[in-house]
Design an enzyme around this catalytic site. Structure first.
Site, PDB file in Angstrom:
ATOM      1  N   GLN A 126       8.103   3.383   8.672  1.00 32.26           N
ATOM      2  CA  GLN A 126       7.307   2.667   9.682  1.00 32.26           C
ATOM      3  C   GLN A 126       7.882   2.836  11.089  1.00 32.26           C
ATOM      4  O   GLN A 126       7.344   2.262  12.041  1.00 32.26           O
ATOM      5  CB  GLN A 126       7.225   1.173   9.345  1.00 32.26           C
ATOM      6  CG  GLN A 126       6.521   0.858   8.046  1.00 32.26           C
ATOM      7  CD  GLN A 126       5.008   1.056   8.103  1.00 32.26           C
ATOM      8  OE1 GLN A 126       4.420   1.247   9.164  1.00 32.26           O
ATOM      9  NE2 GLN A 126       4.362   1.009   6.955  1.00 32.26           N
ATOM     10  N   ALA A 140       7.810   9.316   1.511  1.00 31.42           N
ATOM     11  CA  ALA A 140       8.981   8.470   1.739  1.00 31.42           C
ATOM     12  C   ALA A 140       9.503   7.881   0.427  1.00 31.42           C
ATOM     13  O   ALA A 140      10.705   7.652   0.273  1.00 31.42           O
ATOM     14  CB  ALA A 140       8.646   7.354   2.724  1.00 31.42           C
ATOM     15  N   THR A 141       8.619   7.647  -0.531  1.00 27.48           N
ATOM     16  CA  THR A 141       9.070   7.132  -1.832  1.00 27.48           C
ATOM     17  C   THR A 141      10.071   8.099  -2.452  1.00 27.48           C
ATOM     18  O   THR A 141      11.162   7.695  -2.878  1.00 27.48           O
ATOM     19  CB  THR A 141       7.862   6.948  -2.783  1.00 27.48           C
ATOM     20  OG1 THR A 141       6.981   5.977  -2.216  1.00 27.48           O
ATOM     21  CG2 THR A 141       8.316   6.489  -4.161  1.00 27.48           C
ATOM     22  N   SER A 166       7.546   9.595   6.155  1.00 29.13           N
ATOM     23  CA  SER A 166       6.311   9.872   5.436  1.00 29.13           C
ATOM     24  C   SER A 166       5.271  10.458   6.392  1.00 29.13           C
ATOM     25  O   SER A 166       5.112   9.982   7.516  1.00 29.13           O
ATOM     26  CB  SER A 166       5.793   8.566   4.830  1.00 29.13           C
ATOM     27  OG  SER A 166       4.528   8.771   4.251  1.00 29.13           O
ATOM     28  N   GLY A 167       4.541  11.478   5.932  1.00 30.70           N
ATOM     29  CA  GLY A 167       3.532  12.106   6.780  1.00 30.70           C
ATOM     30  C   GLY A 167       2.329  11.218   7.064  1.00 30.70           C
ATOM     31  O   GLY A 167       1.801  11.187   8.169  1.00 30.70           O
ATOM     32  N   HIS A 168       1.907  10.456   6.040  1.00 31.86           N
ATOM     33  CA  HIS A 168       0.621   9.764   6.193  1.00 31.86           C
ATOM     34  C   HIS A 168       0.701   8.463   6.978  1.00 31.86           C
ATOM     35  O   HIS A 168      -0.310   7.802   7.193  1.00 31.86           O
ATOM     36  CB  HIS A 168      -0.034   9.535   4.825  1.00 31.86           C
ATOM     37  CG  HIS A 168       0.589   8.480   3.959  1.00 31.86           C
ATOM     38  ND1 HIS A 168       0.129   7.181   3.948  1.00 31.86           N
ATOM     39  CD2 HIS A 168       1.607   8.521   3.082  1.00 31.86           C
ATOM     40  CE1 HIS A 168       0.838   6.482   3.075  1.00 31.86           C
ATOM     41  NE2 HIS A 168       1.749   7.272   2.542  1.00 31.86           N
ATOM     42  N   CYS A 197       0.998  -1.990  -1.249  1.00 33.05           N
ATOM     43  CA  CYS A 197       1.569  -1.357  -2.433  1.00 33.05           C
ATOM     44  C   CYS A 197       1.625  -2.315  -3.616  1.00 33.05           C
ATOM     45  O   CYS A 197       1.683  -1.889  -4.751  1.00 33.05           O
ATOM     46  CB  CYS A 197       2.965  -0.831  -2.129  1.00 33.05           C
ATOM     47  SG  CYS A 197       2.989   0.218  -0.677  1.00 33.05           S
ATOM     48  N   THR A 230       7.840  24.374  -5.085  1.00 35.61           N
ATOM     49  CA  THR A 230       7.199  25.219  -4.083  1.00 35.61           C
ATOM     50  C   THR A 230       6.817  24.396  -2.869  1.00 35.61           C
ATOM     51  O   THR A 230       6.186  23.349  -2.999  1.00 35.61           O
ATOM     52  CB  THR A 230       5.939  25.887  -4.673  1.00 35.61           C
ATOM     53  OG1 THR A 230       6.340  26.678  -5.792  1.00 35.61           O
ATOM     54  CG2 THR A 230       5.235  26.763  -3.638  1.00 35.61           C
ATOM     55  N   ASN A 277       7.662  -2.971   6.937  1.00 37.66           N
ATOM     56  CA  ASN A 277       6.254  -2.608   6.736  1.00 37.66           C
ATOM     57  C   ASN A 277       5.307  -3.804   6.680  1.00 37.66           C
ATOM     58  O   ASN A 277       4.125  -3.671   6.946  1.00 37.66           O
ATOM     59  CB  ASN A 277       6.108  -1.758   5.472  1.00 37.66           C
ATOM     60  CG  ASN A 277       6.732  -2.398   4.253  1.00 37.66           C
ATOM     61  OD1 ASN A 277       7.935  -2.657   4.239  1.00 37.66           O
ATOM     62  ND2 ASN A 277       5.951  -2.675   3.240  1.00 37.66           N
TER      63      ASN A 277
HETATM   64  C1  LIG Z   1       4.573   3.684   3.218  1.00 37.84           C
HETATM   65  C2  LIG Z   1       6.002   3.374   3.050  1.00 37.84           C
HETATM   66  C3  LIG Z   1       6.762   3.982   2.046  1.00 37.84           C
HETATM   67  C4  LIG Z   1       6.154   4.930   1.041  1.00 37.84           C
HETATM   68  O1  LIG Z   1       5.838   6.165   1.614  1.00 37.84           O
HETATM   69  P1  LIG Z   1       5.019   7.244   0.776  1.00 37.84           P
HETATM   70  O2  LIG Z   1       5.065   8.451   1.642  1.00 37.84           O
HETATM   71  O3  LIG Z   1       3.646   6.684   0.613  1.00 37.84           O
HETATM   72  O4  LIG Z   1       5.710   7.439  -0.524  1.00 37.84           O
HETATM   73  C5  LIG Z   1       8.094   3.667   1.961  1.00 37.84           C
HETATM   74  N1  LIG Z   1       8.665   2.790   2.805  1.00 37.84           N
HETATM   75  C6  LIG Z   1       7.968   2.185   3.781  1.00 37.84           C
HETATM   76  C7  LIG Z   1       8.653   1.241   4.705  1.00 37.84           C
HETATM   77  C8  LIG Z   1       6.612   2.438   3.932  1.00 37.84           C
HETATM   78  O5  LIG Z   1       5.937   1.826   4.890  1.00 37.84           O
END
Ligand SMILES: *Cc1c(COP(=O)(O)O)cnc(C)c1O
Length: 389
Positions: free
Chosen positions: A182, A74-75, A202-204, A329, A242, A154
């Site tokens: 989120q 997401a960053t 974001s995947g994680h 973060c 890639t 978040n």
């Molecule tokens: C975790 C988060 C991000 C960052 O996502 P990454 O995939 O770790 O770069 C950005 N915005 C919000 C609101 C988040 O919770």
């Protein structure tokens, strides 16, 4: 004793179903090839795996597969959307709108653009943390070229009214970007009707792997963002590099886990966890739930405690509960969360805030026990005996 993991908003463990799919996309006997290899079967299989992952994510979002650009997270999606739109529309205007309590990956993009001569309006959020549509309406100008506001906060768990905010942007003809990291898997998102032009994921945060994310780029957005990563022209030129087959297959499998009513069931589970935690906490006085008064996503509960030193509280809690103070973060610095201070929370109270976030693998029983344990711990920290010992 292993502390109970209550930090799902920082990251989630990979779902075993996802890990299994990822394992099938790494080794020689699996689908390992470069999806851009057009000259052999290995490459075609990898491309098929990537496109399956893309369609699984598109299904969860109710969007077209051509509207998704895979990024490293997401960053990166936020960077592409914000810097890319500023670059694309700099000739039309130099005014941008966001809020000071966005995720750092949004705030810092706007600071970079500000240093480059763009003008940024930092909208003041309500005390709960949501941005009122009237506040946005008053800030929109004829030279505004981008609005960026998050879906679910978040740290606070509060939800912005995307339909109302987006409608204002549409009326003004201004592209609307939303950090949805989120929100994915935590609310129904229909991007075929929501008035949003760009949205980051974001995947994680959804039981997928770290290092993969996506940017939704509405087909109607003209011009699209300017690429920030140059190279082989992957992802329709928007993001070269890639494609990581195993990551995308994992992200897709993670999205598919929400199908067939699983999303609604998970929301009910998060709600039950939140209630159980509060039930466990009981009638402990001097507890301030942050974000009160606004619609919230139930997976995040941020509480500030009267009469306890923040650092002492965190150390006392760490052996039993893995939670977060402020945003993970920026937890390397000892300053209170910039979000909580921006909301006007007194410094001492901001220091004492703890964010508990629940998830798929949290059980109602353990979270109720955690609440009860915490109530006892806070009470003993407040008692004179504990202070003198
Ligand atoms: C975790 C988060 C991000 C960052 O996502 P990454 O995939 O770790 O770069 C950005 N915005 C919000 C609101 C988040 O919770």
């Amino acid at each position: 004793m292993t502390p109970l993991y209550l930090d799902y908003a920082a990251t989630t463990p990979v779902d075993p179903r996802v890990a299994e799919v990822m394992g099938q996309h790494l080794t020689l006997d699996g689908v390992f090839a470069n999806p851009a290899s057009r000259t052999h079967r290995y490459g075609w299989d990898a491309e098929e795996a990537v496109e399956l992952g893309r369609s699984q994510l598109a299904t969860l979002l109710c969007c077209d597969v051509r509207e998704l650009v895979f990024t490293s997270g997401a960053t990166e999606a936020n960077n592409l959307a914000i810097k890319g739109m500023a670059e694309a529309l700099a000739g039309r205007g130099r005014h941008l709108i966001t809020s000071p309590i966005e995720h750092k990956a949004v705030v810092d993009c706007f600071k970079v653009l500000e240093a480059q001569g763009f003008e940024v309006s930092w909208l003041e959020p309500e005390p709960s943390g949501v941005v009122a549509p009237e506040t946005l309406a008053a800030a929109l100008r004829s030279d505004t070229i981008l609005v960026s506001l998050m879906a679910v906060h978040n740290e606070l768990g509060v939800k912005n009214d995307l339909a109302a905010l987006g409608a204002l942007c549409r009326d003004a003809g201004v592209p609307f970007h939303v950090d949805g990291a989120q929100a994915l898997g935590k609310m129904a998102l229909d991007l075929s009707t929501l008035p949003v032009d760009l949205m980051s994921f974001s995947g994680h945060k959804v039981y997928g792997p770290k290092g993969i994310g996506a940017l939704f780029v509405n087909r109607g957005l003209n011009p699209p963002p300017v690429a920030q990563m140059h190279g082989g022209g992957h992802e329709r030129g928007l993001r070269s590099g890639t494609l990581p087959t195993h990551q995308i297959a994992g992200f897709g499998a993670a999205a598919a886990c929400y199908a067939d009513g699983a999303l609604e069931a998970e929301l009910l589970h998060l709600e039950a966890c939140r209630e159980a935690f509060l039930r466990g906490l009981g009638a402990l006085p001097g507890v301030h739930p942050l974000g009160a008064g606004a619609p919230t996503m139930p997976g995040i509960l941020n509480l500030a405690f009267d009469g306890v030193d923040g650092e002492t509280l965190q150390m006392a809690v760490a052996s039993e509960l893995a939670c977060s103070s402020g945003s993970a973060c920026n937890s390397v610095s000892v300053e209170p969360s910039f979000v909580l201070t921006a909301l006007g929370l007194p410094r001492a109270l901001a220091f004492s805030a703890l964010r508990f976030s629940f998830g798929r693998f949290t059980t109602v029983a353990e979270v109720e026990g955690a609440g009860a344990w915490l109530a006892e711990r806070v009470a003993s920290l407040r008692s004179p005996v504990a202070v003198s010992s």
